[in-house]
Design a protein around this motif. Structure first.
Motif, PDB file in Angstrom:
ATOM      1  N   GLY A 155     -26.006  46.366  83.553  1.00 46.80           N
ATOM      2  CA  GLY A 155     -26.238  46.362  85.001  1.00 46.80           C
ATOM      3  C   GLY A 155     -27.681  46.541  85.394  1.00 46.80           C
ATOM      4  O   GLY A 155     -27.982  46.673  86.591  1.00 46.80           O
ATOM      5  N   ASN A 156     -28.612  46.546  84.433  1.00 47.70           N
ATOM      6  CA  ASN A 156     -30.037  46.696  84.726  1.00 47.70           C
ATOM      7  C   ASN A 156     -30.714  45.327  84.585  1.00 47.70           C
ATOM      8  O   ASN A 156     -31.078  44.919  83.477  1.00 47.70           O
ATOM      9  N   PHE A 157     -30.885  44.618  85.672  1.00 47.57           N
ATOM     10  CA  PHE A 157     -31.391  43.252  85.615  1.00 47.57           C
ATOM     11  C   PHE A 157     -32.923  43.250  85.650  1.00 47.57           C
ATOM     12  O   PHE A 157     -33.557  42.974  86.680  1.00 47.57           O
ATOM     13  N   LEU A 158     -33.478  43.596  84.507  1.00 45.38           N
ATOM     14  CA  LEU A 158     -34.930  43.658  84.366  1.00 45.38           C
ATOM     15  C   LEU A 158     -35.468  42.347  83.794  1.00 45.38           C
ATOM     16  O   LEU A 158     -34.810  41.660  83.016  1.00 45.38           O
ATOM     17  N   ARG A 159     -36.697  42.060  84.155  1.00 45.25           N
ATOM     18  CA  ARG A 159     -37.420  40.921  83.574  1.00 45.25           C
ATOM     19  C   ARG A 159     -38.165  41.420  82.335  1.00 45.25           C
ATOM     20  O   ARG A 159     -38.648  42.561  82.300  1.00 45.25           O
ATOM     21  N   VAL A 160     -38.299  40.589  81.301  1.00 47.89           N
ATOM     22  CA  VAL A 160     -39.074  40.960  80.123  1.00 47.89           C
ATOM     23  C   VAL A 160     -40.266  40.013  80.009  1.00 47.89           C
ATOM     24  O   VAL A 160     -40.133  38.791  80.162  1.00 47.89           O
ATOM     25  N   ALA A 161     -41.439  40.582  79.794  1.00 49.49           N
ATOM     26  CA  ALA A 161     -42.676  39.798  79.683  1.00 49.49           C
ATOM     27  C   ALA A 161     -43.128  39.773  78.224  1.00 49.49           C
ATOM     28  O   ALA A 161     -43.199  40.817  77.570  1.00 49.49           O
ATOM     29  N   VAL A 162     -43.450  38.583  77.724  1.00 48.89           N
ATOM     30  CA  VAL A 162     -43.853  38.396  76.326  1.00 48.89           C
ATOM     31  C   VAL A 162     -45.211  37.704  76.283  1.00 48.89           C
ATOM     32  O   VAL A 162     -45.411  36.667  76.928  1.00 48.89           O
ATOM     33  N   ASN A 163     -46.138  38.273  75.517  1.00 43.06           N
ATOM     34  CA  ASN A 163     -47.452  37.660  75.344  1.00 43.06           C
ATOM     35  C   ASN A 163     -47.368  36.529  74.322  1.00 43.06           C
ATOM     36  O   ASN A 163     -46.778  36.691  73.252  1.00 43.06           O
ATOM     37  N   LEU A 164     -47.969  35.388  74.638  1.00 36.63           N
ATOM     38  CA  LEU A 164     -48.075  34.283  73.686  1.00 36.63           C
ATOM     39  C   LEU A 164     -49.466  34.308  73.050  1.00 36.63           C
ATOM     40  O   LEU A 164     -50.473  34.472  73.745  1.00 36.63           O
ATOM     41  N   SER A 165     -49.523  34.128  71.743  1.00 40.01           N
ATOM     42  CA  SER A 165     -50.812  34.052  71.061  1.00 40.01           C
ATOM     43  C   SER A 165     -51.383  32.643  71.212  1.00 40.01           C
ATOM     44  O   SER A 165     -50.639  31.682  71.455  1.00 40.01           O
ATOM     45  N   PRO A 166     -52.699  32.486  71.063  1.00 40.68           N
ATOM     46  CA  PRO A 166     -53.294  31.139  71.166  1.00 40.68           C
ATOM     47  C   PRO A 166     -52.678  30.148  70.181  1.00 40.68           C
ATOM     48  O   PRO A 166     -52.382  29.013  70.544  1.00 40.68           O
ATOM     49  N   MET A 167     -52.491  30.569  68.938  1.00 36.29           N
ATOM     50  CA  MET A 167     -51.928  29.657  67.949  1.00 36.29           C
ATOM     51  C   MET A 167     -50.487  29.303  68.294  1.00 36.29           C
ATOM     52  O   MET A 167     -50.054  28.150  68.157  1.00 36.29           O
ATOM     53  N   GLN A 168     -49.741  30.285  68.764  1.00 40.22           N
ATOM     54  CA  GLN A 168     -48.343  30.041  69.146  1.00 40.22           C
ATOM     55  C   GLN A 168     -48.274  29.066  70.317  1.00 40.22           C
ATOM     56  O   GLN A 168     -47.423  28.168  70.346  1.00 40.22           O
ATOM     57  N   PHE A 169     -49.207  29.212  71.279  1.00 36.56           N
ATOM     58  CA  PHE A 169     -49.210  28.337  72.445  1.00 36.56           C
ATOM     59  C   PHE A 169     -49.498  26.892  72.053  1.00 36.56           C
ATOM     60  O   PHE A 169     -48.986  25.949  72.668  1.00 36.56           O
ATOM     61  N   ARG A 170     -50.332  26.721  71.001  1.00 36.35           N
ATOM     62  CA  ARG A 170     -50.695  25.364  70.587  1.00 36.35           C
ATOM     63  C   ARG A 170     -49.687  24.751  69.628  1.00 36.35           C
ATOM     64  O   ARG A 170     -49.827  23.588  69.247  1.00 36.35           O
ATOM     65  N   GLN A 171     -48.666  25.507  69.222  1.00 40.15           N
ATOM     66  CA  GLN A 171     -47.647  24.956  68.338  1.00 40.15           C
ATOM     67  C   GLN A 171     -46.826  23.893  69.062  1.00 40.15           C
ATOM     68  O   GLN A 171     -46.402  24.091  70.206  1.00 40.15           O
ATOM     69  N   ALA A 172     -46.583  22.779  68.353  1.00 36.50           N
ATOM     70  CA  ALA A 172     -45.847  21.673  68.977  1.00 36.50           C
ATOM     71  C   ALA A 172     -44.434  22.083  69.378  1.00 36.50           C
ATOM     72  O   ALA A 172     -43.872  21.556  70.337  1.00 36.50           O
ATOM     73  N   GLY A 173     -43.835  23.037  68.682  1.00 38.27           N
ATOM     74  CA  GLY A 173     -42.446  23.403  68.948  1.00 38.27           C
ATOM     75  C   GLY A 173     -42.260  24.597  69.848  1.00 38.27           C
ATOM     76  O   GLY A 173     -41.169  25.203  69.863  1.00 38.27           O
ATOM     77  N   LEU A 174     -43.280  24.983  70.618  1.00 38.79           N
ATOM     78  CA  LEU A 174     -43.183  26.192  71.444  1.00 38.79           C
ATOM     79  C   LEU A 174     -42.021  26.108  72.441  1.00 38.79           C
ATOM     80  O   LEU A 174     -41.232  27.047  72.572  1.00 38.79           O
TER      81      LEU A 174
END
Length: 704
Positions: free
Chosen positions: A527-546
């Protein structure tokens, strides 16, 4: 001995006689892979018995064995019925000329020096088997001799050593490209058409064989009348010549040009990189050892430059491996343009190159070369309409100062290269004592990262995100930690940079996404409808399969996409703007929220806010920390909040630690706050306890 097998359909049987178990296993594997049947014998006595019992098509015979050595075994096999024409390949130690000479004296067909070149072994045995078959057939039927010789490019010749009179068969004349046999009737005429560099070798070999009345076996290059060069092998035996009181040799010429060409091609392939055609690690090691030997004689220095391209993986990830291969070829060409002819540029693998700088008399020369190498790589590359900027990190070692052997020089150059990367890349670094320990620690940490991913050492801590106006808890930022079994809890600063360098951040980042989404779904179930924030790394962001990775994480957790927020930094958008826009649009299409982290610390934030589809701006903690004491910081925060609202973006202030900071942010209508004032990052179970203790979802300040 061998019957009459048809080489085109008969699966030849090879008898391997060697007392070394491992050697026999390796030979068997190589020959069976080449299509031969194999029998084995563990010594010379058993080898002779096995020859008589199995009637092999070819015998592979080691020289040094207990009970009966290879020479005696060869002699005994030749005395067996039908053994006189059985091809026998003897194996001797490298440069063991005495054994080679004796092998031919006792009747060996051919020899091979150790260490054995495994890729060529099957070809060598197959060639010997085919040649011996052709020769055997010629003995059995004189009518078939000419055709067999033509097929095998094998011709016969006869030489009177006293008069130098030479007779050649029709096939021998054809091999030598001689039309009129009467014009090739003297040894000197043949010598005059042998390559100048080989003439003395041939003359000396004939003289030595004549004096010793021994077998003649040599290769030479022949310059034909049309100026073409062919490789010829000549073999001969002295025959009974008591009537003429001279030494008479009878033997064969064989054109082995194609075999030599094939061997040269295979040798080149085995010693050169297939992409750049530079020497590979094997040839690099050989040349380095030769350079060190010469350096020891000449009292000069040798430098090894180990070069690695910085962030080359990003090129492969964003533009594709074919593009990366083109870049490696262009880098190789530039590196070659910076060295002397005596130096060596090699590709050791991936994006790692190495240079051997020889005969150095001035200790300043290695630094000058490394500077040129760094500079030539840093110039823009233009490939298929793309301008690529890349840099190189170089580690340098000197012989004899840093190491006494080739292997350690390369190892320490590699260590120095990692040090150059740690100092900021795009430069060079000499090896100095003590670097070994730093690199050992780095390699230990890399091992721990891989092991931690497998063994579950990673965990996520969550920091509350609170609405500024009423203190309601609306989300949490997922922050990575690693709980090392010996070193305890490690913060991201201890391992994230290395995870980025090694590419491990990609699988780690995928794990964070899956885990954080699963945790958010668990909160929702309570019953706790919280949002979760996740940091993306530069290499992860540039991955074709992100995008696929994010979609999969949401699907596995059964989490609605609006409850996932992805945080990116401005620097991640500067590498390839067009691709970044496309990726962010795809993520927005999934329904997830996108936040710009550390806003205000970059160089072109305003332009990025207009260009990219952000939902939220996160005000960097450096501005929040100075609110009470720095009027400029307060003005900047006020402007960021106003800017965000004017662009219909939410604002979150990071690093809120005091009531005064909270009060200012509330007065300026900042939407959300995050910081120690309401909670430090905490493990999931601790966060859950705090969540359950919060009345009506309203957070209370935490004691510091």
């Amino acid at each position: 001995m061998t019957g009459t097998p048809d080489p085109a359909s008969h699966q030849a049987l090879v008898l391997v006689v060697d007392d070394d178990d491992m050697e026999r296993i390796l030979i068997r594997e190589a020959l069976e892979n080449a299509g031969f049947l194999v029998e084995e014998a563990v010594n010379g006595v058993d080898g002779v018995k096995a020859t008589e019992a199995h009637r092999p098509d070819l015998v592979f015979l080691d020289v040094f064995m207990p009970e009966m050595d290879g020479f005696d075994s060869c002699s005994a096999i030749r005395k067996l019925p039908g053994g006189e024409h059985l091809p026998i390949l003897m194996v001797t130690g490298a440069d063991d000329t005495e054994s080679i000479k004796r092998a031919y004296d006792v009747g060996a067909t051919d020899f091979m020096a150790k260490p054995i070149n495994w890729p060529l072994l099957g070809h060598r045995v197959r060639y010997l088997y085919r040649a011996s078959e052709a020769f055997r057939q010629s003995v059995e039927s004189q009518a078939e001799l000419a055709e067999a010789q033509r097929i095998a490019q094998l011709g016969s010749w006869k030489l009177d050593a006293l008069t130098s009179h030479l007779e050649c068969s029709h096939e021998a004349l054809r091999i030598l490209a001689w039309d009129d046999p009467s014009q090739l009737n003297h040894l000197q005429i043949l010598l005059d058409h042998i390559h100048p560099d080989d003439q003395q070798k041939v003359r000396s070999a004939i003289d030595d064989a004549t004096e010793a009345e021994s077998r003649l076996d040599l290769d030479f290059r022949l310059v034909r009348p049309d100026s073409s060069i062919r490789c010829i092998t000549a073999r001969a035996q002295p025959v009974d010549s008591s009537a003429s009181r001279s030494i008479v040799f009878k033997g064969t010429f064989q054109d082995i040009t194609e075999r030599k060409r094939t061997e040269a091609e295979l040798h080149h392939l085995a010693h050169h990189d297939s992409l750049t055609d530079l020497p590979n690690r094997v040839l690099f090691q050989e040349r380095l050892e030769h350079a060190l030997a010469r350096s020891a004689r000449d009292q000069t220095l040798v430098a090894v430059h180990c070069l690695d391209l910085d962030h080359f993986k990003d090129v492969n990830d964003t533009l594709g491996h074919a593009f990366g291969d083109r870049l490696l070829q262009d880098v190789a060409e530039r590196l070659l343009g910076q060295v002397r002819g005596a130096d060596t540029v090699a590709r050791l693998g991936g994006d790692e190159f190495a240079v051997i700088q020889c005969q150095i008399k001035d200790p300043q020369h290695p630094k000058k070369l490394s500077d040129r190498l760094v500079e030539c790589v840093s110039r823009p590359f233009h490939i298929d309409g793309h301008e690529i900027l890349i840099s190189a990190s170089i580690g340098i070692t000197l012989y004899p100062d840093d190491a006494a052997d080739a292997e350690q020089l390369l190892v320490k150059a590699d260590i120095a290269m990692y040090r150059a990367k740690a100092k900021g890349r795009n430069g060079s670094c000499f090896f100095v004592a003590g670097m070994d320990e730093a690199i050992r620690q780095r390699k230990d940490l890399e091992r721990d990262l891989r092991l931690g991913l497998e063994e579950g050492w990673f965990e996520i801590h969550y920091q509350p995100q609170i609405t500024a106006d009423n203190g309601a808890m609306i989300g949490a930022e997922a922050l990575l930690r690693m709980r090392h079994p010996e070193r305890g809890l490690l913060s991201p600063q201890d391992f994230i940079p290395l995870a980025e360098d090694t590419g491990l951040i990609v699988p780690i980042g995928s794990w964070i996404l899956r885990t954080a989404c699963a945790q958010a779904a668990a909160w929702h179930a309570e019953g706790n409808f919280l949002r979760v924030a996740v940091n993306l790394s530069p290499m992860q962001f540039r991955q074709a399969g992100l995008v696929t990775t994010v979609r999969t994480a949401l699907h596995e957790a059964n989490l609605a996409p609006e409850y996932l927020e992805l945080e990116i930094t401005e620097s991640m958008l500067m590498h390839d703007t067009a691709n970044a826009v496309e990726v962010l649009q795809q993520l927005r299409h999934l329904g997830v929220n996108i936040a710009m982290d550390d806003f205000g610390t970059g160089y072109s934030s305003l332009s990025y806010l207009k260009l990219f589809p952000f939902d939220r701006i996160k005000i960097d903690r450096s501005f929040v920390r100075e609110l009470a004491d720095d009027q400029e910081a307060a003005v900047i925060v006020k402007a960021i909040v106003a800017l965000g609202h004017s662009l219909n973006m939410q604002t979150t202030a990071e690093g809120v630690e005091t009531p005064a900071q909270l009060s200012y942010l509330k007065n300026e209508s900042c939407d959300e706050i995050q910081g120690y004032y309401f909670g430090r990052p905490m493990a999931a179970d601790q966060f859950n306890r705090m969540l359950h203790a919060t009345e009506a979802g309203v957070a209370t300040p935490q004691s510091r």
